[in-house]
Design a protein around this motif. Structure first.
Motif, PDB file in Angstrom:
ATOM      1  N   ARG A 207      10.911   4.347 -11.117  1.00  0.00           N
ATOM      2  CA  ARG A 207      12.117   4.742 -10.400  1.00  0.00           C
ATOM      3  C   ARG A 207      11.843   5.769  -9.296  1.00  0.00           C
ATOM      4  NH1 ARG A 207      13.730   7.229 -15.644  1.00  0.00           N
ATOM      5  NH2 ARG A 207      13.536   9.490 -15.471  1.00  0.00           N
ATOM      6  N   ALA A 208      10.583   6.105  -9.078  1.00  0.00           N
ATOM      7  CA  ALA A 208      10.237   7.060  -8.016  1.00  0.00           C
ATOM      8  C   ALA A 208      10.622   6.515  -6.651  1.00  0.00           C
ATOM      9  CB  ALA A 208       8.746   7.377  -8.065  1.00  0.00           C
ATOM     10  N   PHE A 209      10.525   5.190  -6.468  1.00  0.00           N
ATOM     11  CA  PHE A 209      10.845   4.588  -5.172  1.00  0.00           C
ATOM     12  C   PHE A 209      12.318   4.780  -4.829  1.00  0.00           C
ATOM     13  CE2 PHE A 209      11.774   0.560  -2.722  1.00  0.00           C
ATOM     14  CZ  PHE A 209      11.137   0.960  -1.552  1.00  0.00           C
ATOM     15  N   VAL A 210      13.196   4.461  -5.742  1.00  0.00           N
ATOM     16  CA  VAL A 210      14.625   4.598  -5.453  1.00  0.00           C
ATOM     17  C   VAL A 210      15.008   6.069  -5.307  1.00  0.00           C
ATOM     18  CG1 VAL A 210      15.442   4.589  -7.862  1.00  0.00           C
ATOM     19  CG2 VAL A 210      16.937   3.769  -6.024  1.00  0.00           C
TER      20      VAL A 210
ATOM     21  N   ARG B 252       5.874   4.416   1.709  1.00  0.00           N
ATOM     22  CA  ARG B 252       6.460   5.608   2.332  1.00  0.00           C
ATOM     23  C   ARG B 252       7.169   5.254   3.647  1.00  0.00           C
ATOM     24  NH1 ARG B 252       4.743  10.012  -0.501  1.00  0.00           N
ATOM     25  NH2 ARG B 252       2.959   9.633  -1.876  1.00  0.00           N
ATOM     26  N   ASP B 253       6.633   4.296   4.370  1.00  0.00           N
ATOM     27  CA  ASP B 253       7.285   3.846   5.596  1.00  0.00           C
ATOM     28  C   ASP B 253       8.633   3.190   5.287  1.00  0.00           C
ATOM     29  OD1 ASP B 253       7.299   2.976   8.519  1.00  0.00           O
ATOM     30  OD2 ASP B 253       7.376   1.028   7.506  1.00  0.00           O
ATOM     31  N   ILE B 254       8.692   2.385   4.243  1.00  0.00           N
ATOM     32  CA  ILE B 254       9.951   1.732   3.866  1.00  0.00           C
ATOM     33  C   ILE B 254      10.993   2.768   3.475  1.00  0.00           C
ATOM     34  CG2 ILE B 254      11.051   0.216   2.170  1.00  0.00           C
ATOM     35  CD1 ILE B 254       8.396  -1.378   2.112  1.00  0.00           C
ATOM     36  N   VAL B 255      10.590   3.793   2.755  1.00  0.00           N
ATOM     37  CA  VAL B 255      11.510   4.876   2.385  1.00  0.00           C
ATOM     38  C   VAL B 255      12.140   5.469   3.642  1.00  0.00           C
ATOM     39  CG1 VAL B 255      11.644   7.223   1.448  1.00  0.00           C
ATOM     40  CG2 VAL B 255      10.374   5.444   0.202  1.00  0.00           C
ATOM     41  N   GLN B 256      11.327   5.753   4.654  1.00  0.00           N
ATOM     42  CA  GLN B 256      11.836   6.344   5.887  1.00  0.00           C
ATOM     43  C   GLN B 256      12.698   5.362   6.670  1.00  0.00           C
ATOM     44  OE1 GLN B 256      11.771   9.576   6.615  1.00  0.00           O
ATOM     45  NE2 GLN B 256      10.817   9.718   4.582  1.00  0.00           N
ATOM     46  N   ARG B 257      12.421   4.076   6.541  1.00  0.00           N
ATOM     47  CA  ARG B 257      13.258   3.071   7.193  1.00  0.00           C
ATOM     48  C   ARG B 257      14.678   3.091   6.619  1.00  0.00           C
ATOM     49  NH1 ARG B 257      11.036  -1.021  10.270  1.00  0.00           N
ATOM     50  NH2 ARG B 257       8.782  -0.832  10.605  1.00  0.00           N
ATOM     51  N   PHE B 258      14.804   3.218   5.317  1.00  0.00           N
ATOM     52  CA  PHE B 258      16.130   3.332   4.711  1.00  0.00           C
ATOM     53  C   PHE B 258      16.857   4.555   5.273  1.00  0.00           C
ATOM     54  CE2 PHE B 258      14.754   0.278   1.521  1.00  0.00           C
ATOM     55  CZ  PHE B 258      15.936  -0.287   1.063  1.00  0.00           C
ATOM     56  N   ALA B 259      16.157   5.677   5.366  1.00  0.00           N
ATOM     57  CA  ALA B 259      16.777   6.909   5.856  1.00  0.00           C
ATOM     58  C   ALA B 259      17.192   6.776   7.322  1.00  0.00           C
ATOM     59  CB  ALA B 259      15.805   8.072   5.687  1.00  0.00           C
ATOM     60  N   ARG B 260      16.316   6.179   8.139  1.00  0.00           N
ATOM     61  CA  ARG B 260      16.623   6.013   9.566  1.00  0.00           C
ATOM     62  C   ARG B 260      17.843   5.102   9.755  1.00  0.00           C
ATOM     63  NH1 ARG B 260      11.804   5.469  10.969  1.00  0.00           N
ATOM     64  NH2 ARG B 260      11.560   3.196  10.907  1.00  0.00           N
TER      65      ARG B 260
ATOM     66  N   ARG C 118       0.846  -1.190   0.000  1.00  0.00           N
ATOM     67  CA  ARG C 118       0.000   0.000   0.000  1.00  0.00           C
ATOM     68  C   ARG C 118       0.887   1.248   0.000  1.00  0.00           C
ATOM     69  NH1 ARG C 118      -2.014  -3.338   3.972  1.00  0.00           N
ATOM     70  NH2 ARG C 118      -1.140  -2.009   5.615  1.00  0.00           N
ATOM     71  N   ASP C 119       0.302   2.362  -0.402  1.00  0.00           N
ATOM     72  CA  ASP C 119       1.071   3.605  -0.513  1.00  0.00           C
ATOM     73  C   ASP C 119       1.728   3.976   0.808  1.00  0.00           C
ATOM     74  OD1 ASP C 119       1.577   6.278  -2.129  1.00  0.00           O
ATOM     75  OD2 ASP C 119       0.838   6.879  -0.150  1.00  0.00           O
ATOM     76  N   GLU C 120       0.999   3.856   1.910  1.00  0.00           N
ATOM     77  CA  GLU C 120       1.568   4.240   3.203  1.00  0.00           C
ATOM     78  C   GLU C 120       2.701   3.296   3.617  1.00  0.00           C
ATOM     79  OE1 GLU C 120      -2.243   1.862   4.182  1.00  0.00           O
ATOM     80  OE2 GLU C 120      -1.542   3.326   2.679  1.00  0.00           O
ATOM     81  N   GLU C 121       2.636   2.038   3.191  1.00  0.00           N
ATOM     82  CA  GLU C 121       3.709   1.098   3.492  1.00  0.00           C
ATOM     83  C   GLU C 121       4.967   1.451   2.696  1.00  0.00           C
ATOM     84  OE1 GLU C 121       1.773  -3.171   4.519  1.00  0.00           O
ATOM     85  OE2 GLU C 121       1.396  -2.444   2.484  1.00  0.00           O
TER      86      GLU C 121
END
Length: 413
Positions: free
Chosen positions: A202-205, A148-156, A143-146
């Protein structure tokens, strides 16, 4: 050492960081985390050994950003700072030879075995090919919110890595893991902000890259491991890969490592199935690197196939790549970089490890399991073996994986 040898030359990256030479230890999954996926002292022991070899850059094996989604038993998961002191010991050991250490960050997506994860996720609910469905469950679409959460997990995770003393991170965007899945039209069949055409795939990466930059300092290095192609019908192509690299170069990425393949098409492990022209030049993906070089000037690292000092020096001297990535050669001979930098004419001891079981050998499972055993020996302070019985190694590793997988599921439950 002398600059007469291309491998001994320093390399300055776009953010101003300098690597002391052109040899890099490419990522290999060490599987040396604890049963609950935390950092262990064995990782510091292993990386201290590699650091003594004096490679300019050491890249860790895939550190997962979400403990609910593992690629294999023994993965280290980095979600918070609770193991900061052990992470610092790992980073200090890896830097003790004068080079840099980067942490590879990863999410397996659908490439999470059933024994670890009964609810894998992916861009779309695309199953594995039939012969692998017994090992991997069909994923559900994120899902979209998931996402976005994964993106922030990489950053954290990147921010914690920097706090621990790692000088950079590498986003794992190759070998069929989640970032690679988003880039592939075969795995990503979405029609929203995260898929539908090459730009949206490629928006995810891009989101991960931006989030990591925002969470870390300007001097912190950010690189990516990217497939030249995934070698699947309807999958990620060289043209798409070049477009991704060009975009990331525009954004300021510090290093692009070129590889290829996935679990379903393991080009990164099929050393015996290459053209004669490729075998002569040693590196599997050097031709694609030359194509990239004609388009962008981003620093490149090519991994896979390098075996001789002559082949490595020629690859640097030709300008096709800026770094030579070595993985299996540094398992068998951790001191190989020292000898290369001293100008010795050497050839790696690496050779195929076979079980005699065709399906197993074609999946490259034996190769992975045998080298995993050697990393475990090195993590205990023992020297690696240079020869072993292939089938026995496979059976031993499968038994260990089954036991670790069962314990991991119990803890997760």
């Amino acid at each position: 050492m002398t600059t007469a040898h291309p491998l001994s030359q320093a390399l300055t990256l776009p953010n101003g960081a300098t690597l002391p030479n052109r040899i890099a230890k490419a990522a290999m999954s060490e599987a040396l985390g604890s049963v609950d996926n935390r950092v262990t002292e064995r990782l510091a022991t292993l990386y201290r050994t590699w650091a003594a070899g004096e490679a300019g850059l050491l890249i860790t094996g895939n550190v997962m950003v979400d403990r609910r989604h593992l690629g294999e038993p023994g993965n280290v998961v980095l979600e918070d700072r609770r193991d900061l002191h052990k992470l610092r010991a790992w980073a200090e050991a890896a830097c003790s030879g004068g080079g840099q250490v980067w942490m590879q960050l990863n999410h397996p997506g659908k490439q999470s075995p059933r024994m670890l994860n009964r609810d894998p996720v992916a861009p779309s609910a695309v199953p594995f090919r039939k012969d692998l469905r017994g090992m991997f469950a069909t994923p559900r679409a994120l899902r979209d919110e998931e996402i976005r959460d994964i993106v922030q997990r990489f950053a954290r995770s990147a921010a914690v890595a920097e706090a621990a003393g790692f000088q950079g991170v590498q986003i794992h965007g190759a070998h069929g893991y989640l970032v690679s899945q988003f880039l592939s039209p075969h795995h990503n069949q979405r029609n929203d902000a995260w898929g539908g055409d090459a730009e949206r795939r490629r928006a995810f990466v891009e989101a991960i890259y931006h989030a990591i930059r925002e969470a870390t300092s300007p001097s912190f290095c950010v690189g990516i491991k990217l497939n030249s192609a995934d070698f699947q019908r309807g999958g990620f192509t060289e043209a798409e890969s070049l477009a991704v690299i060009s975009r990331l170069a525009e954004l300021g990425i510090d290093l692009v490592e070129i590889s290829g393949g996935s679990y379903e098409s393991p080009a990164m492990a099929n050393g015996g199935k290459v053209k004669a022209s490729t075998r002569a030049r040693e590196a599997y993906f050097l031709s694609f690197a030359e194509t990239v070089r004609q388009t962008v000037s981003v620093p490149l690292m090519v991994t896979g196939g390098f075996r001789s000092s002559e082949g490595m020096n020629q690859a640097i001297a030709s300008g096709a790549t800026d770094l030579v990535g070595l993985a299996r050669p540094l398992v068998l001979e951790p001191d190989l970089p020292q000898r290369l930098l001293a100008g010795e004419s050497v050839t790696s001891l690496v050779k195929p490890v076979k079980t005699g079981i065709r399906k197993v050998d074609e999946m490259a499972l034996m190769e992975v399991s045998w080298y995993t055993r050697q990393l475990a020996r090195m993590g205990r302070g023992k020297p690696p073996r240079t020869q072993d019985r292939g089938l026995w190694s496979l059976l031993e590793v499968l038994a260990v994986m089954a036991g670790q997988g069962a314990r991991s599921r119990l803890r997760a439950g």
